[in-house]
Write a protein that holds these residues in place. Structure first.
Motif, PDB file in Angstrom:
ATOM      1  N   VAL A   1       0.845  -1.186   0.000  1.00  0.00           N
ATOM      2  CA  VAL A   1       0.000   0.000   0.000  1.00  0.00           C
ATOM      3  C   VAL A   1       0.889   1.248   0.000  1.00  0.00           C
ATOM      4  CG1 VAL A   1      -1.826   1.259   1.188  1.00  0.00           C
ATOM      5  CG2 VAL A   1      -1.783  -1.250   1.286  1.00  0.00           C
ATOM      6  N   ALA A   2       0.724   2.085  -1.010  1.00  0.00           N
ATOM      7  CA  ALA A   2       1.418   3.375  -1.066  1.00  0.00           C
ATOM      8  C   ALA A   2       0.461   4.445  -0.554  1.00  0.00           C
ATOM      9  CB  ALA A   2       1.863   3.697  -2.485  1.00  0.00           C
ATOM     10  N   ILE A   3       0.906   5.209   0.442  1.00  0.00           N
ATOM     11  CA  ILE A   3       0.059   6.208   1.087  1.00  0.00           C
ATOM     12  C   ILE A   3       0.639   7.596   0.809  1.00  0.00           C
ATOM     13  CG2 ILE A   3      -0.845   7.058   3.290  1.00  0.00           C
ATOM     14  CD1 ILE A   3      -0.571   4.159   4.340  1.00  0.00           C
ATOM     15  N   ILE A   4      -0.157   8.479   0.249  1.00  0.00           N
ATOM     16  CA  ILE A   4       0.291   9.830  -0.064  1.00  0.00           C
ATOM     17  C   ILE A   4      -0.220  10.756   1.035  1.00  0.00           C
ATOM     18  CG2 ILE A   4       0.490  11.599  -1.848  1.00  0.00           C
ATOM     19  CD1 ILE A   4       1.312   8.763  -2.730  1.00  0.00           C
ATOM     20  N   GLY A   5       0.684  11.323   1.818  1.00  0.00           N
ATOM     21  CA  GLY A   5       0.313  12.256   2.878  1.00  0.00           C
ATOM     22  C   GLY A   5       0.555  11.702   4.262  1.00  0.00           C
ATOM     23  N   ALA A   6       1.324  12.460   5.066  1.00  0.00           N
ATOM     24  CA  ALA A   6       1.646  12.043   6.439  1.00  0.00           C
ATOM     25  C   ALA A   6       0.937  12.918   7.456  1.00  0.00           C
ATOM     26  CB  ALA A   6       3.160  12.075   6.672  1.00  0.00           C
ATOM     27  N   GLY A   7      -0.367  13.116   7.243  1.00  0.00           N
ATOM     28  CA  GLY A   7      -1.201  13.714   8.278  1.00  0.00           C
ATOM     29  C   GLY A   7      -1.738  12.613   9.166  1.00  0.00           C
ATOM     30  N   PRO A   8      -2.723  12.920  10.007  1.00  0.00           N
ATOM     31  CA  PRO A   8      -3.282  11.879  10.875  1.00  0.00           C
ATOM     32  C   PRO A   8      -3.844  10.692  10.093  1.00  0.00           C
ATOM     33  CG  PRO A   8      -3.980  14.051  11.616  1.00  0.00           C
ATOM     34  CD  PRO A   8      -3.292  14.249  10.296  1.00  0.00           C
ATOM     35  N   ALA A   9      -4.500  10.954   8.955  1.00  0.00           N
ATOM     36  CA  ALA A   9      -5.092   9.859   8.185  1.00  0.00           C
ATOM     37  C   ALA A   9      -4.020   8.922   7.647  1.00  0.00           C
ATOM     38  CB  ALA A   9      -5.939  10.425   7.044  1.00  0.00           C
ATOM     39  N   GLY A  10      -3.028   9.466   6.951  1.00  0.00           N
ATOM     40  CA  GLY A  10      -2.001   8.624   6.352  1.00  0.00           C
ATOM     41  C   GLY A  10      -1.165   7.871   7.367  1.00  0.00           C
ATOM     42  N   LEU A  11      -0.776   8.558   8.424  1.00  0.00           N
ATOM     43  CA  LEU A  11       0.065   7.918   9.444  1.00  0.00           C
ATOM     44  C   LEU A  11      -0.697   6.839  10.198  1.00  0.00           C
ATOM     45  CD1 LEU A  11       1.838  11.113  10.807  1.00  0.00           C
ATOM     46  CD2 LEU A  11       2.950   9.239   9.571  1.00  0.00           C
ATOM     47  N   LEU A  12      -1.950   7.127  10.568  1.00  0.00           N
ATOM     48  CA  LEU A  12      -2.731   6.129  11.299  1.00  0.00           C
ATOM     49  C   LEU A  12      -3.026   4.927  10.407  1.00  0.00           C
ATOM     50  CD1 LEU A  12      -4.218   5.168  13.794  1.00  0.00           C
ATOM     51  CD2 LEU A  12      -6.231   6.445  13.018  1.00  0.00           C
ATOM     52  N   LEU A  13      -3.361   5.156   9.147  1.00  0.00           N
ATOM     53  CA  LEU A  13      -3.599   4.036   8.252  1.00  0.00           C
ATOM     54  C   LEU A  13      -2.359   3.153   8.155  1.00  0.00           C
ATOM     55  CD1 LEU A  13      -5.284   2.458   6.224  1.00  0.00           C
ATOM     56  CD2 LEU A  13      -4.501   4.059   4.453  1.00  0.00           C
ATOM     57  N   SER A  14      -1.205   3.764   7.981  1.00  0.00           N
ATOM     58  CA  SER A  14       0.034   3.003   7.903  1.00  0.00           C
ATOM     59  C   SER A  14       0.252   2.166   9.157  1.00  0.00           C
ATOM     60  CB  SER A  14       1.222   3.949   7.693  1.00  0.00           C
ATOM     61  OG  SER A  14       2.440   3.233   7.618  1.00  0.00           O
ATOM     62  N   HIS A  15      -0.056   2.741  10.308  1.00  0.00           N
ATOM     63  CA  HIS A  15       0.155   2.010  11.560  1.00  0.00           C
ATOM     64  C   HIS A  15      -0.861   0.886  11.728  1.00  0.00           C
ATOM     65  CE1 HIS A  15       1.989   1.406  15.419  1.00  0.00           C
ATOM     66  NE2 HIS A  15       0.819   1.508  16.033  1.00  0.00           N
ATOM     67  N   LEU A  16      -2.117   1.145  11.377  1.00  0.00           N
ATOM     68  CA  LEU A  16      -3.130   0.096  11.467  1.00  0.00           C
ATOM     69  C   LEU A  16      -2.794  -1.062  10.527  1.00  0.00           C
ATOM     70  CD1 LEU A  16      -6.405   2.240  11.580  1.00  0.00           C
ATOM     71  CD2 LEU A  16      -5.335   1.019  13.490  1.00  0.00           C
ATOM     72  N   LEU A  17      -2.304  -0.758   9.338  1.00  0.00           N
ATOM     73  CA  LEU A  17      -1.896  -1.806   8.404  1.00  0.00           C
ATOM     74  C   LEU A  17      -0.727  -2.602   8.963  1.00  0.00           C
ATOM     75  CD1 LEU A  17      -2.190   0.061   4.978  1.00  0.00           C
ATOM     76  CD2 LEU A  17      -3.817  -1.531   6.012  1.00  0.00           C
TER      77      LEU A  17
ATOM     78  N   VAL B   1     -12.111   2.271   8.583  1.00  0.00           N
ATOM     79  CA  VAL B   1     -12.902   1.468   7.649  1.00  0.00           C
ATOM     80  C   VAL B   1     -12.004   0.908   6.552  1.00  0.00           C
ATOM     81  CG1 VAL B   1     -14.752   1.558   5.924  1.00  0.00           C
ATOM     82  CG2 VAL B   1     -15.015   2.747   8.114  1.00  0.00           C
ATOM     83  N   LEU B   2     -11.114   1.750   6.034  1.00  0.00           N
ATOM     84  CA  LEU B   2     -10.233   1.336   4.940  1.00  0.00           C
ATOM     85  C   LEU B   2      -9.268   0.243   5.386  1.00  0.00           C
ATOM     86  CD1 LEU B   2      -9.717   1.908   2.002  1.00  0.00           C
ATOM     87  CD2 LEU B   2      -8.262   3.836   2.668  1.00  0.00           C
ATOM     88  N   ALA B   3      -8.734   0.370   6.594  1.00  0.00           N
ATOM     89  CA  ALA B   3      -7.810  -0.647   7.110  1.00  0.00           C
ATOM     90  C   ALA B   3      -8.496  -2.003   7.229  1.00  0.00           C
ATOM     91  CB  ALA B   3      -7.247  -0.207   8.457  1.00  0.00           C
ATOM     92  N   GLN B   4      -9.763  -1.981   7.655  1.00  0.00           N
ATOM     93  CA  GLN B   4     -10.508  -3.241   7.764  1.00  0.00           C
ATOM     94  C   GLN B   4     -10.713  -3.878   6.390  1.00  0.00           C
ATOM     95  OE1 GLN B   4     -14.112  -2.324   9.896  1.00  0.00           O
ATOM     96  NE2 GLN B   4     -13.029  -1.650  11.728  1.00  0.00           N
ATOM     97  N   GLY B   5     -10.981  -3.040   5.391  1.00  0.00           N
ATOM     98  CA  GLY B   5     -11.152  -3.555   4.039  1.00  0.00           C
ATOM     99  C   GLY B   5      -9.868  -4.141   3.484  1.00  0.00           C
ATOM    100  N   LEU B   6      -8.750  -3.476   3.711  1.00  0.00           N
ATOM    101  CA  LEU B   6      -7.467  -3.976   3.226  1.00  0.00           C
ATOM    102  C   LEU B   6      -7.060  -5.253   3.962  1.00  0.00           C
ATOM    103  CD1 LEU B   6      -5.678  -0.538   2.868  1.00  0.00           C
ATOM    104  CD2 LEU B   6      -6.182  -2.132   0.995  1.00  0.00           C
ATOM    105  N   GLU B   7      -7.357  -5.323   5.253  1.00  0.00           N
ATOM    106  CA  GLU B   7      -7.060  -6.539   6.002  1.00  0.00           C
ATOM    107  C   GLU B   7      -7.871  -7.713   5.449  1.00  0.00           C
ATOM    108  OE1 GLU B   7      -6.996  -8.226  10.605  1.00  0.00           O
ATOM    109  OE2 GLU B   7      -8.008  -6.331  10.139  1.00  0.00           O
ATOM    110  N   GLN B   8      -9.142  -7.484   5.157  1.00  0.00           N
ATOM    111  CA  GLN B   8      -9.968  -8.550   4.582  1.00  0.00           C
ATOM    112  C   GLN B   8      -9.403  -8.997   3.234  1.00  0.00           C
ATOM    113  OE1 GLN B   8     -13.674  -7.617   2.557  1.00  0.00           O
ATOM    114  NE2 GLN B   8     -14.771  -9.084   3.862  1.00  0.00           N
TER     115      GLN B   8
END
Length: 388
Positions: A5-21, A307-314
């Protein structure tokens, strides 16, 4: 480079998504145009809903939030020279925490680096390729050298002015926008807090908000012309305006102190849909903006990536993509409710240049209903803490 997963942006959304993944065993790389020092020093407000607090805690990044954040069990509405407390916890069983966004970012950066996560700061020239195929990629410049990431998915967390939303195909896309015609003049002040809880004030001169940052720093706002300039406002003029708008019949006054930051922010509502196309997904401010009156901005970003992290995990664990395919619909249910609440709070508390005397009286009457009706106070409290 290659990642899942390539994530563009290191705000709260991008950083938290990266950590949840990462917690789910999914690889990611985060690209950010600014430096680490810049993103950690950009001061933003932070009112965290109960659900956001729980997500951060469960992800192992909530320790400092719990230790240093201010847990609030209520808010106050001020109008007509009186303050009225809405007891959030009594009405909903939940609370909110005042913890600035840049502190959340610090916690997430530290967690990603401790886990050897790949964060690339100060990148430029970001371009997306093949997002409508099964093999998307991102090209960019980092450290003066051209580079490329091949990935399974690209996630846009790069904000309203980022490159990912314009990369969405125009077919079937719809943008919803509301500009309010006024802004907020915000200041940071060295002083003891004026109140234990946030005060939302409606006055004929315009809206005002009393908030806190630390035991020695206050954050205060007042409604202004978005085209105004901070140089037009001396400290004395600012304090005179705040005192006028926050005046109380019981003699309460806002605490003054040294003003060490001034700024003006615009007020708008914005939603772009769909939030996905092929292997490209949008989250946070890339897809939606809310006026700050409802304190929903960061909370929506956290909700999106959860929500997105759950979808990617599935997808990676079960080989199924039904959650990913349903991401836009799932996210928009939460987004539109937050948009509604932010619009309602903004409409309830601000003065509008084109308002008729009748409309102003209706606004006052609605405020009276909110503070005198348990049902209406509960509706405000449920939306404020995110209890839905």
């Amino acid at each position: 480079m290659r990642t899942q997963v390539a994530i563009i942006g290191a705000g709260p959304a991008g950083l938290l998504l990266s950590h949840l993944l990462h917690l789910s065993g999914i690889e990611s790389i985060v690209l950010e145009s600014r430096s680490r020092a810049d993103i950690e020093a950009t001061i933003r407000a932070g009112v965290l809903e109960q659900g956001t607090m729980d997500i951060l805690t469960n992800a192992g990044v909530g320790a400092r939030m719990k230790a240093e954040g201010a847990l609030h069990h209520g808010v106050e509405l001020a109008f007509g020279g009186r303050r009225h407390r809405i007891d959030l916890t009594e009405l909903t069983g939940k609370a909110i925490t005042v913890y600035p966004q840049h502190e959340v970012i610090k916690d997430l950066v530290a967690a990603r680096l401790a886990a050897q996560g790949q964060l690339l700061f100060e990148v430029s020239g970001v371009q997306l390729h093949g997002v409508d195929t099964a093999t998307p990629s991102v090209s960019f410049v980092h450290g003066g050298e051209a580079a490329r990431i091949d990935a399974d998915f690209v996630i846009g967390c790069d904000g309203y002015h980022g490159v990912t939303r314009p990369a969405m195909p125009p077919q079937g896309r719809e943008d919803f926008t509301r500009n309010y015609g006024f802004g907020w003049f915000g200041i940071l002040v060295e002083s003891a807090p004026s109140s234990d809880e946030l005060i939302y004030a409606r006055h004929d001169r315009g809206f005002a908000l009393v908030s806190t940052r630390t035991p020695t720093v206050q954050r205060l706002y007042f409604q202004c012309d978005p085209a105004d300039h901070v140089d037009n406002w001396s400290d004395d003029r600012i304090w005179a305006e705040l005192h006028a708008r926050l005046e109380s019949n019981d003699g309460w006054r806002v605490n003054e102190g040294r003003i060490f930051q001034k700024g003006i922010i615009g007020m708008r509502s914005f939603v772009s849909t769909p939030m996905q196309a092929g292997r490209l997904f949008l989250a946070g401010d890339s897809a939606h903006i809310v006026p700050p009156t409802g304190a929903k901005g960061m909370n929506l970003a956290v909700s999106d990536v959860n929500v997105l992290a759950q979808g990617l995990e599935q997808y990676y664990r079960q080989g199924r993509d039904d959650r990913l395919q349903g991401y836009t619909d799932a996210a928009l249910r939460r987004i539109w409710r937050a948009e509604y609440f932010s619009w309602w709070m903004t409409s309830l508390l601000h003065t509008f240049a084109d308002a008729t005397p009748f409309q102003r009286e209706m606004q006052r009457a609605e405020l009276e209903c909110v503070v005198s009706s348990r049902a209406m106070a509960t509706a405000l409290a449920e939306n404020y803490v995110g209890a839905f």
